[in-house]
Design a protein around this motif. Structure first.
Motif, PDB file in Angstrom:
ATOM      1  N   ILE A  19       0.877  -1.806  -0.179  1.00 26.87           N
ATOM      2  CA  ILE A  19       0.207  -0.237   0.046  1.00 26.87           C
ATOM      3  C   ILE A  19       0.681   1.602   0.034  1.00 26.87           C
ATOM      4  N   LEU A  20       0.553   2.311  -0.583  1.00 25.92           N
ATOM      5  CA  LEU A  20       0.814   3.995  -0.199  1.00 25.92           C
ATOM      6  C   LEU A  20       0.156   4.802   0.107  1.00 25.92           C
ATOM      7  N   ASP A  21       0.327   6.239  -0.122  1.00 22.37           N
ATOM      8  CA  ASP A  21      -0.625   7.254   0.252  1.00 22.37           C
ATOM      9  C   ASP A  21       0.393   8.281  -0.978  1.00 22.37           C
ATOM     10  N   CYS A  22      -1.281   8.651  -1.325  1.00 18.37           N
ATOM     11  CA  CYS A  22       0.052   9.741  -2.516  1.00 18.37           C
ATOM     12  C   CYS A  22      -1.690  10.555  -2.378  1.00 18.37           C
ATOM     13  N   SER A  23      -1.344  12.048  -3.360  1.00 17.15           N
ATOM     14  CA  SER A  23      -1.766  13.177  -3.359  1.00 17.15           C
ATOM     15  C   SER A  23      -3.285  12.521  -4.462  1.00 17.15           C
ATOM     16  N   GLU A  24      -4.349  13.097  -4.653  1.00 17.76           N
ATOM     17  CA  GLU A  24      -5.278  13.017  -5.655  1.00 17.76           C
ATOM     18  C   GLU A  24      -4.472  13.139  -7.134  1.00 17.76           C
ATOM     19  N   SER A  25      -3.736  14.243  -7.215  1.00 19.18           N
ATOM     20  CA  SER A  25      -3.136  14.223  -8.121  1.00 19.18           C
ATOM     21  C   SER A  25      -2.560  13.695  -8.567  1.00 19.18           C
TER      22      SER A  25
END
Lengths: 164, 164
Positions: free
Chosen positions: A136-142
Motif C-alpha cells: 500500500i501507499l498513500d498519495c495526493s489526488e493528483s
C-alpha cells in the motif's frame, strides 16, 4: 532505463554525498545540516552491518524491514530517483506481512523517463521476496493516475494527526 | 473506560487464549488454526524478550517498532478492542519517525463505549513517546467521521496492489 548511465540499486552509504537528501528535499522538508556521521548512524539502524549482533529492524529470516531503491545518474554521481519500502508484520491473515511504499521522488530534470515506475517496481519485487500479501501507499489526488499506471488501485482514505 | 472491568494495556502473550485473533477476525481474515507456538514466535519477533541479544525491530533507544494496545473485559477474560502502532524511521525531516496505526477493531458487542477512541489515543501517546512527528492511518470512507472525532484529518488517497 535504456540509458546505461541510469543505474537502479539499493541505497548505499555513499549516497548522502550524491545528493540523496537533496532529492528527498524535492518532496518535503529535509535537514541538510545533518552531519554525515549522524546520517551513517541512521543508515546503520535501518541496514545493520554484516555481523552486527544488534540487529535492529531485521526479521527472523535476516531480511531488513526496510529497502530503499535509488537510481543514480552515474555520469554525474547523483541520485535522481528513490522509493522506500518497509515491511509491516501483522497478526491477521496467518501472521502476514504488508509492504508500505513511502517517500517516492524523481528529480525534476529526469521526469518522463519512467524512473518513478522503475523504483516502484523494484520495491514491489522486494515486497514479494519478503512474502508481503499486498503493498500500500498513500498519495495526493493528483498522483492517483500515476500510481494507477504502476498497477495500484484506489482503496481507502488516509487520515493524519500531526504531533508536534 | 469508567467500567473497571475494561482494562487498557499492551498486548500480552496470554492474549491469544483470550480471543485476540478472534477479535481481529471481526475486521478481516485470520488463521485460527495457527498453533500457540507459532503465534508466540511471531510475538517474539515483534516484542523480543528482555535480554534477547537478537533484537528484531527494536531501535537504538530499545523501543520496539511495534506497540499493540488491547482492551480486556476482565470479567470475561476476553480481548474486546485493539489497535496497532508501528513506527517507521525516515530520512526526511532530520531522520524523523512516522507512526502508522493499523488493525483497529472493537468487538461488536462493545460499541458505543468509546473503546475505539481509547485504543487510538493510547497508540498516539506511544507514537509521541517514540518521537513521531505525525501519525497516519488508512480507513474506509464510512470510518472517516469516527477518525475525525479521534482528532485525525483527511489527507491523501490510499492505493493498493495485491501480490498473491
Amino acid at each position: 532505463m535504456d540509458d546505461p548511465t541510469l543505474q537502479l540499486r539499493p541505497l548505499e552509504r555513499g549516497d548522502f554525498g550524491k545528493g540523496f537528501l537533496e532529492l528527498l528535499g524535492q518532496l518535503t522538508t529535509v535537514d541538510k545540516t545533518m552531519s554525515d556521521a549522524s546520517l551513517q548512524k541512521h543508515f546503520d539502524e535501518l541496514f545493520p552491518k554484516p555481523g552486527c549482533r544488534w540487529l535492529p529492524f531485521v526479521g527472523r529470516k535476516k531480511q531488513t524491514a526496510y529497502y530503499i531503491a535509488v537510481i543514480e545518474d552515474t555520469s554525474k554521481s547523483t541520485i535522481v530517483g528513490t522509493a522506500t519500502l518497509f515491511v509491516e508484520k501483522k497478526f491477521i491473515r496467518g501472521c502476514a506481512s504488508c509492504g508500505h511504499i513511502e517517500d517516492v521522488v524523481v528529480d525534476g530534470g529526469y521526469r518522463g523517463k519512467q524512473l518513478g515506475k522503475r523504483v516502484i517496481e523494484r520495491c514491489m519485487e522486494e515486497a514479494k521476496a519478503r512474502g508481503c500479501y499486498k503493498v500500500i501507499l498513500d498519495c495526493s489526488e493528483s498522483n492517483v493516475a500515476f500510481y494507477a499506471k504502476c498497477g495500484l488501485e484506489r482503496k481507502e482514505v488516509q487520515m493524519v494527526r500531526y504531533l508536534d
